[in-house]
Design a protein around this motif. Structure first.
Motif: not given
Length: 126
Positions: A51-53, A91-97
């Protein structure tokens, strides 16, 4: 067309959002954001680290113009951002979600994020 709105908490008290046409993505105090009754505060089912990413990634989009052509595809983080694109890209670029797994298309809408199996409601605004 009323397609809803979304933003992402960048800290406990701040939200990053892409507010609309002719405006740029910005960070605002969560207490100042006006939302309709029934709006939902949601959390992604992942670690605090992820979440922080995503929150940190969202801050990289501050100052970007608005993507008013999102209906032609918005699953990227190039150029302007619309509201759901900003949250998805964070979420996608920060944490791959990938929060938009429902329709397998190249457009992410606010309701795609709302209905994502990867998120849950924390509270509903009354």
């Amino acid at each position: 067309m009323n397609h809803g709105h979304t933003g992402i908490y960048s800290s406990n008290s701040l939200i990053v959002e892409a507010p609309g046409n002719r405006q740029v993505a910005h960070q605002v105090r969560a207490k100042t954001v006006k939302v309709a009754h029934g709006a939902r505060v949601m959390r992604v089912k992942t670690s605090v680290a992820n979440r922080n990413k995503a929150a940190n990634q969202s801050k990289k989009y501050i100052g970007r113009g608005y993507n008013s052509a999102f209906m032609y595809g918005n699953k990227d983080d190039r150029g302007g951002m619309n509201c759901s694109q900003l949250v998805w890209a964070s979420y996608w670029y920060g944490a791959k979600i990938d929060l938009d797994t429902k329709n397998n298309d190249d457009i992410v809408w606010p309701w795609d994020l709302r209905d994502s199996a990867k998120a849950y409601v924390v509270r509903t605004i009354k």
